[in-house]
Structures are given as structure tokens and as C-alpha cells.
Design an enzyme around this catalytic site. Structure first.
Site, mmCIF file in Angstrom:
data_model
loop_
_atom_site.group_PDB
_atom_site.id
_atom_site.type_symbol
_atom_site.label_atom_id
_atom_site.label_comp_id
_atom_site.label_asym_id
_atom_site.label_seq_id
_atom_site.Cartn_x
_atom_site.Cartn_y
_atom_site.Cartn_z
ATOM 1 N N GLU A 68 0.898 1.721 -7.150
ATOM 2 C CA GLU A 68 2.476 2.471 -5.845
ATOM 3 C C GLU A 68 4.039 2.497 -6.048
ATOM 4 O O GLU A 68 4.144 2.986 -5.477
ATOM 5 C CB GLU A 68 2.303 1.620 -4.517
ATOM 6 N N HIS B 59 -7.401 -5.723 3.594
ATOM 7 C CA HIS B 59 -7.508 -4.124 3.878
ATOM 8 C C HIS B 59 -7.703 -4.510 4.896
ATOM 9 O O HIS B 59 -8.292 -3.314 6.003
ATOM 10 C CB HIS B 59 -9.149 -3.997 3.572
#
Ligand code: TPP
Length: 658
Positions: free
Chosen positions: A397, A464
């Protein structure tokens, strides 16, 4: 020191000498000024000039170069007028940052230089992005980026090299191995013999060069650049050199053994080269004195100009106005024809239509190409737009966000899909430090949208399920969008992509497939910073966003006796406080509902602002309702207990009865 027989013309030999002398003489002057307290911190590149000068001289003017804190020779070799550099170091207006950043922390499109941020490593990924934009624009140019050997220990180094290699980007990665990272010697920084050996691990060509030999640096880099322009590929270069002064002037060099200093002093890149040029008849005592005198004069004149310049006048409005690139939102009205679609379809459609609107829009993300992304939002995009513009990324990322910054610097628009909003923490540094601050620091916008599939209620546990918008609303320079409905999501995504500023775009996973709405088929935009008033009532104001909007609607549907204004914020930065104030002045009671854990969230700031600005209108304290201040648990009942939905109905009852 030996100089091999050279193919470099006498003219170029002389130019390289002059180019090394300039930063050396500037630095000598700066060291005097530093002692007199007339400049702030100074990071010395004395003894390392051959690398910055050699690399810059081998590049074309159109080719971007990304220097670090010891690369004054890059700036001077690109012929930046010295008074502008001096003004930059004094925090004056003729510098490059309006006094907002120091030393070499600036870029300039005019000279195709992109300066560092303090965090060192992100610079490498930015070079990837610039090089990728060149490839996409079919420009056969090289991008050069510098790093010290210390910063090669950062994950960003690994990530950026890997991306460049996987995508075959023409980036020249230049490691200046000067023996120390602050006080840390190389044997405490890495274990391999040569950093160039790391190239093997990335499948990348690499070379070791004598960083104190200007002819070796210039000729080898020149040959490599020519080859990279016709055969684009990344190359890793390790320049062996030495840091002759302290990390920064104040910190000294006590920890460096004297033998090392003595040994490297003999290898000084300028005095050795000077001797060589004298022996070749290119220089003599007279010409050396002339060159020195000319540069001294230039330095003195330009220093005077910088000293004569007034301090920057203070104006808070100017500061605030420079945080974002000014941008006029262009309203595109929705067409008549609508289809009843889900939130996820609206986002996919909006993204697809933006790809049609903007030929320079590039999408990047994990598994977003043929696989269509884990939520299938980009399904079919590769067929429509090709793999150049719909790019699968390695799992990195930080480098990808930095790459997005580089793409933007080089004229592209970018959308990065976080696979889950939670994983943005791995790309946090370039978002909050590079993308967010660039416009304020040196007027460079970051035309990047980061899509953030977020939120709980799907039994996905602590990693998540987060809704981490408050990490970003805190950071000046970022815009934050958080739609609750398909119609808003489609129009706001188009606007976010049009906006040249960095935007975090939150999409609630639990709403993706459960939320339907009639959405116009054609492209349209919606303005940011305008909340929606979903219900009108006189007794209480409910302010919320994202999933909270649907919890509030459900409650109001089930309890029609509650007479409330319901405000859906839609965007959190910019934040539509006017709509909130107007409603609170009418109802005299405010409850703010957020899915995020309570402390330090958006609700807290809204509450504070309403207390400050509407106190006399309130009949009760402002109430905030959020999730528990814990990580998000996985088991269904625990998750329900964590989320604020149940507590919200109790809190609203209490507030109504207050
Ligand atoms: C992420 C981060 N950690 C630590 C620092 C503090 N710091 C600034 S420069 C530096 C040493 C860098 O060494 P190197 O990369 O070898 O470059 P050099 O200074 O030797 O040219 C350190 C530790 C920083 N700026 N950023």
C-alpha cells in the site's frame, strides 16, 4: 584516485568541474552563516558532490529527478537561481514553499525536481509513479531518485524497487552509500556486502560505482540512461562515498573513526578531479581562480538579494486557502433515465463513467484487473480500458500510494482501491504526509482518490471492519467523502475524481449489496460539502453518516412519534456545519451518531463546534453516540454489542425527555 581514459569532451569535463564547485562553495558559505545563526539546520553534502552533479548532468532537462537532503548539486546543476535557494532556506517568499517548509523539502515543476519529505522512503515510490506516467504517455524518459543507505532499511525501499521491477519502470534508483545514517554505521543497517546485491532479489540490474569519481559517475549514468530510454527498465546503482561532516552540522562526527575520515579525505571528488583536469590541460591556476571568483560573486550577490527580501507577511486566510488546490466544482445534472441498482453497482458505474470522462485516469489496486477486485467493482474494466489503466498491484500500500502521487505529479489522475479500508494503515504515511501536505508545502496537488471499503456488521473482526475516517478528517489537506446511498455514491465519486485534491472515499461494505435506489444511468456529479436533510422535524436534530443514516431511518420509521431533523453529512471534509447549525437553532437538541468508536471521532468535533456556536440555542447537552472504545470483535453478538445501534435508541429517548 585514478581517472580512466575518458570519452567525455573537454567542455563537458570543465562543466562538470564548475558544477561540483558551485555546491561546494555554497556549502562553505552556508557553514559560516550557520555559525552566525543566519540559516537554520544544514545537511552537508561535502564530499558527495560528484553523485548529484554526475547524475543530474546525465539526465535531460525534461526528466524528473528526486533528490534527498545532501543533493544540493541537483538543484544547482538544474540552474535554479541561487537567490531562490537562499530564500528557501531563509523561509522567504522567493523560495519554493512560501516559508512553509525548510531546506530541500520542496519540489518545482519548473525544474522537474521533486524534493523529499522527511520520511525519506516514500520518495522512491513517487519516482515509480512519475516513470509510470511517462510510460503511459509514451515518453521515453528516465526518472532518477536518490536515497541514503540508511533509508534502504525502510519498507518503502523494498516496495518501490519491487513495483518498478514488476512493472518494468525506467527508474534509476541511486543509493548514496556514505557510511553512516545519522550515527549508525552500515554494519548496523544491513547485513549484505553490497547494497547493489539487493537488485538480484528484485530481478533488477544493478551496479556499484565510485561515487567520488565524477567521470565514472557521469559516463556510466549517461550510458545507462541512454540504454534505459530505448529499453525501459529499472536500474539500481550503489554509489560508494563518504559523509565528511556530521549528519547535520550541529551533531558532529565524534563517532566516526579518524582513519576513515583521513582515508576518505584523500578521495575528495573535487580536489582530485581538479588535479586531473590540470594535468590534462583543461584547467590551470588562473582558470581555477577565475571560476572560484565567479561563483563567489554569484553567491554573494544572490545572498544579498535573499537577505534584502522582506519576511513573508502573515495572513491566516492565505495559509488556510493554500491547503487545498482551488477547484470549481462543475455540476453535471443527472439525466432522466434511472435504474434501480445497489450501492455497489452505483460505485462501479460511476467509476466506469469517470474512466470514459478522463483518458488520463489510472486505477490501481490489489486484484482489481481481471479478477475485478474482491468486491467486483472493477469487473470487466480490463476489457473496456486495458491493463495499462486498470492495474493489479503487488501487496504494498505504501509504495502504491506514493506511486499515485508520482502519477499525479506527472499529469495523471489516479484512483487507488484499498482492498479493505483497514489496510490503509500500511499506506498511511504517504497519505497523511505526502498527498495531504504537498499543496500547502509547494503548491503541488495530489489528484488521487482512495476508495475505502469499510465498516462493520459483516462479522469480519478487528481487521476487516473498521471505519477509520477519523484518521483522515484530522489531517488538513485531505477530503473525506462518506455516502450512504447509491445516488450520492455515484455522483460524489465522479466529483471526487474531478477534484484535483486527495480524497478518501468511504464505501460501507454492509450497504454494498443491501442498499438499492433509483440511480440515473448517465454520468452526473454532486457537490461536496453539502449535507442532505432526509427528514424534517421540530424536536431534535440527528446528525449521522454512512450506516448510521440507515440506523436512524429505521428508528424513525419504527417510532413515528419522534419528530426529528435527520441530517446525512455525505462528506466529512468539507463538512456542512451550516446545515447543522440551522437545524440545531430550530430543534434545540442535537444527537450525533457515528459507527466509529466514540473517542476522537467526527461526532466529537461537531459537538464541540455546536457547543461553541449554538450554545444559547440548546435546551440540552449535545449527545454523541458511537461504538465502544475497543477494537471491533468478530462474534455476531459481540459485534452488535460493540456497534451503537441499540444505544442510539436509548440515547435519543433520554435526550428527548431531558
Ligand atoms: C522515517 C524516518 N525515520 C527517521 C528519520 C530521522 N532521520 C533523518 S535522516 C536519517 C539518516 C538517514 O541516513 P541515510 O539514508 O543513510 O542518509 P544520509 O543522511 O546518510 O545521507 C535519519 C535517521 C526520518 N527523517 N524519517
Amino acid at each position: 584516485m585514478k581517472y580512466q581514459p575518458t570519452t567525455t569532451s573537454k567542455n563537458t569535463q570543465l562543466k562538470l568541474y564548475e558544477r561540483m564547485m558551485k555546491p561546494r562553495l555554497i556549502e562553505e558559505k552556508m557553514l559560516i552563516l550557520l555559525r552566525q545563526g543566519k540559516v537554520s539546520k544544514w545537511f552537508s553534502g561535502i564530499g558527495q558532490e560528484a553523485i548529484a552533479v554526475g547524475v543530474t548532468s546525465a539526465l535531460k532537462e525534461e526528466e524528473y529527478i528526486l533528490p534527498m537532503h545532501r543533493n544540493l548539486g541537483v538543484f544547482t546543476s538544474r540552474n535554479i537561481p541561487l537567490y531562490r535557494l537562499f530564500a528557501q532556506w531563509q523561509g522567504k517568499g522567493s523560495g519554493f514553499t512560501k516559508g512553509r517548509d525548510r531546506s530541500f523539502h520542496f519540489g518545482t515543476q519548473e525544474y522537474k525536481i521533486v524534493g523529499m519529505i522527511s520520511h525519506l522512503g516514500p520518495q522512491l515510490g513517487v519516482a515509480d509513479g512519475i516513470a509510470l506516467a511517462n510510460i503511459l504517455k509514451r515518453e521515453k524518459w528516465v526518472t532518477a531518485v536518490f536515497t541514503g543507505e540508511g533509508a534502504t532499511s525502510e519498507g518503502d525501499f523494498h516496495e518501490a524497487l519491487n513495483v518498478a521491477s514488476v512493472w518494468n519502470l525506467p527508474v534509476l534508483f541511486c543509493i548514496e552509500n556514505n557510511g553512516y545514517g545519522l550515527s549508525t554505521p552500515t554494519n548496523e543497517q544491513y547485513k549484505c556486502e553490497n547494497l547493489a546485491d539487493k537488485g538480484i532479489g528484485y530481478g533488477m540490474e544493478s551496479h556499484i560505482l565510485d561515487g567520488n569519481n565524477i567521470l565514472e559517475v557521469y559516463e556510466k549514468v549517461d550510458a545507462l540512461c541512454q540504454s534505459m530510454r530505448t529499453n525501459p527498465r529499472p536500474v539500481l546503482l550503489e554509489f560508494k562515498t563518504f559523509r565528511m561532516r556530521g549528519h547535520e552540522e550541529a551533531s558532529g562526527t565524534k563517532y566516526v573513526p579518524q582513519e576513515l575520515m583521513d582515508q576518505w579525505a584523500k578521495k575528495d571528488p573535487i580536489s582530485n578531479y581538479e588535479k586531473f583536469l590540470v594535468s590534462e590541460g583543461v584547467l590551470n591556476d588562473g582558470s581555477i581562480a577565475q571560476i572560484t571568483e565567479r561563483i563567489h560573486q554569484e553567491i554573494d550577490e544572490h545572498l544579498q538579494m535573499a537577505f534584502n527580501e522582506d519576511e513573508i507577511p502573515l495572513d491566516p486566510a492565505v495559509e488556510i486557502n493554500d491547503v487545498y488546490k482551488p477547484y470549481d466544482h462543475k455540476e453535471v445534472s443527472p439525466g432522466q433515465k434511472v435504474s434501480n441498482i445497489r450501492l455497489i453497482d452505483a460505485i462501479s458505474q460511476g467509476l466506469r463513467q469517470s474512466m470514459e470522462q478522463h483518458e488520463n485516469l489510472v486505477l490501481m489496486g490489489q486484484d482489481i484487473a481481471d479478477y475485478g477486485g474482491v468486491f467486483k467493482i472493477t469487473e470487466g474494466f480490463v476489457d473496456a480500458f486495458g491493463k495499462d489503466r486498470v492495474r493489479n498491484t503487488p501487496i504494498c500500500e505504501s509504495a502504491i500510494i506514493s506511486t499515485a502521487m508520482g502519477l499525479s505529479i506527472n499529469g495523471m489522475k489516479v484512483m487507488v482501491e484499498m482492498q479493505f479500508a483497514d489496510f490503509v494503515s500500511s499506506g498511511f504515511n504517504p497519505i497523511v504526509n505526502y498527498l495531504a501536505k504537498s499543496h500547502y508545502r509547494w503548491g503541488e496537488h495530489a489528484d488521487v482518490v482512495i476508495r475505502m471499503p469499510c465498516g462493520a456488521g459483516v462479522g469480519a473482526g478487528p481487521f476487516h471492519s473498521q471505519t477509520n475516517e477519523a484518521w483522515f478528517t484530522k489531517t488538513p489537506g485531505l477530503k473525506v467523502v462518506y455516502p450512504a446511498f447509491p445516488y450520492d455514491a455515484k455522483g460524489l465519486l465522479a466529483s471526487a475524481i474531478n477534484d484535483p485534491n486527495p480524497v478518501l472515499f468511504f464505501e460501507h461494505k454492509a450497504l454494498y449489496r443491501s442498499m438499492y435506489q433509483d440511480v440515473p444511468d448517465d454520468y452526473y456529479t454532486l457537490p461536496m460539502g453539502k449535507a442532505g436533510l432526509l427528514r424534517s422535524g421540530a424536536d431534535i436534530t440527528i446528525v449521522t453518516y454512512g450506516a448510521g443514516v440507515h440506523w436512524a431511518l429505521e428508528l424513525l420509521d419504527n417510532q413515528p412519534a419522534i419528530n426529528a431533523d435527520l441530517i446525512d453529512l455525505r462528506t466529512l471534509q468539507p463538512l456542512d456545519m451550516d446545515t447543522i447549525y440551522a437545524s440545531v437553532k430550530k430543534t434545540a437538541k442535537l444527537i450525533i451518531l457515528q459507527e466509529d468508536s466514540l473517542f476522537g471521532g467526527v461526532a466529537s468535533d461537531i459537538s464541540a463546534m455546536v457547543m461553541e456556536n449554538c450554545f444559547e440555542y440548546l435546551d440540552a447537552p449535545v449527545k454523541r453516540v458511537g461504538s465502544l472504545d475497543t477494537p471491533i470483535p468478530f462474534a455476531k453478538k459481540l459485534e452488535q454489542n460493540y456497534l451503537p445501534k441499540e444505544r442510539f435508541s436509548l440515547a435519543i429517548k433520554e435526550l428527548l425527555e431531558y
